[in-house]
Design a protein around this motif. Structure first.
Motif, PDB file in Angstrom:
ATOM      1  N   ASN A 209       0.802  -1.222   0.000  1.00 26.28           N
ATOM      2  CA  ASN A 209       0.000   0.000   0.000  1.00 26.28           C
ATOM      3  C   ASN A 209       0.833   1.269   0.000  1.00 26.28           C
ATOM      4  N   GLY A 238      -6.034  -5.469  -2.323  1.00 27.47           N
ATOM      5  CA  GLY A 238      -5.774  -4.041  -2.297  1.00 27.47           C
ATOM      6  C   GLY A 238      -4.685  -3.617  -3.268  1.00 27.47           C
ATOM      7  N   VAL A 286      -6.998   5.015  -2.853  1.00 26.46           N
ATOM      8  CA  VAL A 286      -7.674   4.260  -1.804  1.00 26.46           C
ATOM      9  C   VAL A 286      -6.701   3.299  -1.131  1.00 26.46           C
ATOM     10  N   GLY A 287      -5.818   2.685  -1.916  1.00 30.68           N
ATOM     11  CA  GLY A 287      -4.826   1.778  -1.342  1.00 30.68           C
ATOM     12  C   GLY A 287      -3.885   2.487  -0.383  1.00 30.68           C
ATOM     13  N   SER A 290      -5.776   3.134   2.781  1.00 30.95           N
ATOM     14  CA  SER A 290      -5.922   1.877   3.518  1.00 30.95           C
ATOM     15  C   SER A 290      -4.663   1.576   4.318  1.00 30.95           C
ATOM     16  N   SER A 297      -6.139  -4.979   3.783  1.00 34.39           N
ATOM     17  CA  SER A 297      -6.176  -4.689   2.356  1.00 34.39           C
ATOM     18  C   SER A 297      -7.316  -5.389   1.635  1.00 34.39           C
ATOM     19  N   LYS A 300     -10.788  -3.713   0.372  1.00 36.47           N
ATOM     20  CA  LYS A 300     -10.876  -2.682  -0.653  1.00 36.47           C
ATOM     21  C   LYS A 300     -12.110  -2.810  -1.537  1.00 36.47           C
ATOM     22  N   THR A 301     -12.317  -3.969  -2.138  1.00 33.77           N
ATOM     23  CA  THR A 301     -13.434  -4.135  -3.062  1.00 33.77           C
ATOM     24  C   THR A 301     -14.765  -3.884  -2.373  1.00 33.77           C
ATOM     25  N   LEU A 304     -15.245  -0.132  -1.610  1.00 36.40           N
ATOM     26  CA  LEU A 304     -15.614   0.611  -2.809  1.00 36.40           C
ATOM     27  C   LEU A 304     -17.068   0.362  -3.186  1.00 36.40           C
ATOM     28  N   PRO A 314     -14.882   6.641  -0.048  1.00 33.63           N
ATOM     29  CA  PRO A 314     -14.258   5.416   0.488  1.00 33.63           C
ATOM     30  C   PRO A 314     -13.040   5.703   1.351  1.00 33.63           C
ATOM     31  N   ARG A 315     -12.384   6.831   1.112  1.00 31.17           N
ATOM     32  CA  ARG A 315     -11.236   7.173   1.953  1.00 31.17           C
ATOM     33  C   ARG A 315     -11.673   7.454   3.384  1.00 31.17           C
ATOM     34  N   PHE A 318     -12.303   4.114   5.052  1.00 28.19           N
ATOM     35  CA  PHE A 318     -11.082   3.442   5.507  1.00 28.19           C
ATOM     36  C   PHE A 318     -10.534   4.084   6.784  1.00 28.19           C
TER      37      PHE A 318
END
Length: 366
Positions: A209, A238, A286-287, A290, A297, A300-301, A304, A314-315, A318
């Motif tokens: 990440n 991720g 986003v990664g 994260s 990780s 993630k999907t 989103l 999404p940030r 996280f």
């Protein structure tokens, strides 16, 4: 074997066992939908390259195919059968999280010819592996205990947990940087503490990440780790894992021996990119968040998807998950967080530029 150390002047520094979870961790990146033909193609290439251990399964391990964690295209039995046949030389590894998998799942994996079985627990809950490690030792299978989300524990805590897991019968122990949160100094401190506490092989599993996966893996080897995980093209959850075809020649140039053929591992990586993934993992915004937030990780999907549905950033999701110290297996918490953020936004609460926002809190905590 192609000479990977020519011109470096380095002397041998010992052997590092590379463990390849491309066909397990990579499943996170494709919603656990790899086909039998894809599994076979990569397993054959990995075997030809001399990769010692090839791990296969649902991204969350044995027994994890479910609505909550994602339903795999193939059953555990089908995946294990296909890959076992494709590995005449390499050993086959599997992974299990107690709560997802059961003793029944372990026995079936052993029956399918699993050579190395890892039992994963949260970094402070190694006790949960006791029963399963005991069973595996009775079955005569190499059993490892691995600690997830390890950035959430201090070096001393991890060393203590590793000692306990060895007492339960683990023949190897290790840590996963499940969130891609570490910097090399973090890894060095933890692996050194663990090395001083146990005399069994030590493992490190990195995520990329923050772009540090190869550097972190090298730091682990220099601090005493014997086993390093890496995936072809970094294929994994991720932002991806330590990149296998980069790590192997780097280790060799430094004087570590891997026993893996350079051209073979490059060929395997090419096959992985062509056959397994729509595109190689990348370090997107986003990664990065994260990793900074210290969140698994593999979320993630799901983050989103839920964020898009609920109309939230999404940030922010996280960072809020990081504040709540969410761990693997708590996927339901993603929905709770997104709904809470939507509610706050409706009340005018979220200000992404102010000190009180979830994002700002997460950056400070990271």
């Amino acid at each position: 074997m192609k000479d990977q150390t020519s011109g470096t002047g380095n002397t041998a520094r010992g052997h590092v066992l590379v463990h390849d979870p491309t066909l397990r961790d990579g499943h996170h990146a494709v919603r656990h939908q790899l086909t039998a033909a894809q599994l076979r193609a990569y397993a054959e290439a990995a075997d030809a390259a001399g990769i010692p251990v090839v791990e296969v399964g649902h991204g969350n391990g044995l027994g994890a195919s479910s609505l909550q964690a994602g339903r795999a295209r193939l059953s555990d039995d089908e995946m294990l059968s296909v890959v076992r046949e494709a590995l005449p030389r390499s050993r086959m590894g599997v992974f299990m999280l107690p709560g997802w998998g059961t003793v029944h799942d372990l026995r079936r994996a052993v029956a399918h010819g699993a050579d190395v079985v890892r039992i994963g627990t949260h970094c402070t809950e190694g006790d949960l592996a006791e029963r399963h490690l005991g069973l595996l030792r009775e079955e005569g299978v190499e059993a490892h205990g691995v600690l997830l989300m390890s950035h959430m524990a201090s070096p001393a805590q991890l060393a203590d947990q590793c000692g306990r897991v060895v007492e339960y019968g683990a023949q190897g122990v290790g840590i996963l940087d499940s969130a891609g949160h570490y910097l090399p100094a973090d890894v060095t401190a933890r692996v050194a503490a663990m090395r001083a506490a146990v005399d069994v092989p030590l493992m490190f599993h990195g995520h990329n990440n923050l772009g540090m996966a190869v550097a972190n893996s090298v730091a682990a080897a220099e601090a005493g780790a014997d086993i390093l995980d890496a995936c072809a093209r970094g294929f994994g959850a991720g932002a991806g894992n330590t990149q296998l075809e980069v790590l192997v020649p780097v280790l060799e140039r430094m004087g570590f021996r891997t026993g893996i053929d350079l051209y073979g591992v490059l060929d395997a990586a090419d096959i992985a990119e062509r056959e397994l993934m729509p595109r190689p993992p990348s370090i997107d915004s986003v990664g990065i968040v994260s990793g900074l937030a210290g969140v698994f990780s593999g979320f993630k999907t799901r983050v989103l998807d839920v964020s898009r549905r609920e109309g939230v950033d999404p940030r922010d999701v996280f960072f809020e998950l990081g504040e709540r110290q969410a761990v693997a297996g708590q996927e339901d918490l993603i929905v709770d967080v997104a709904l809470a953020l939507r509610h706050r936004a409706g009340d005018g609460f979220v200000d992404r530029t102010g000190d009180g926002s979830p994002a700002a809190q997460g950056v400070r905590a990271g």
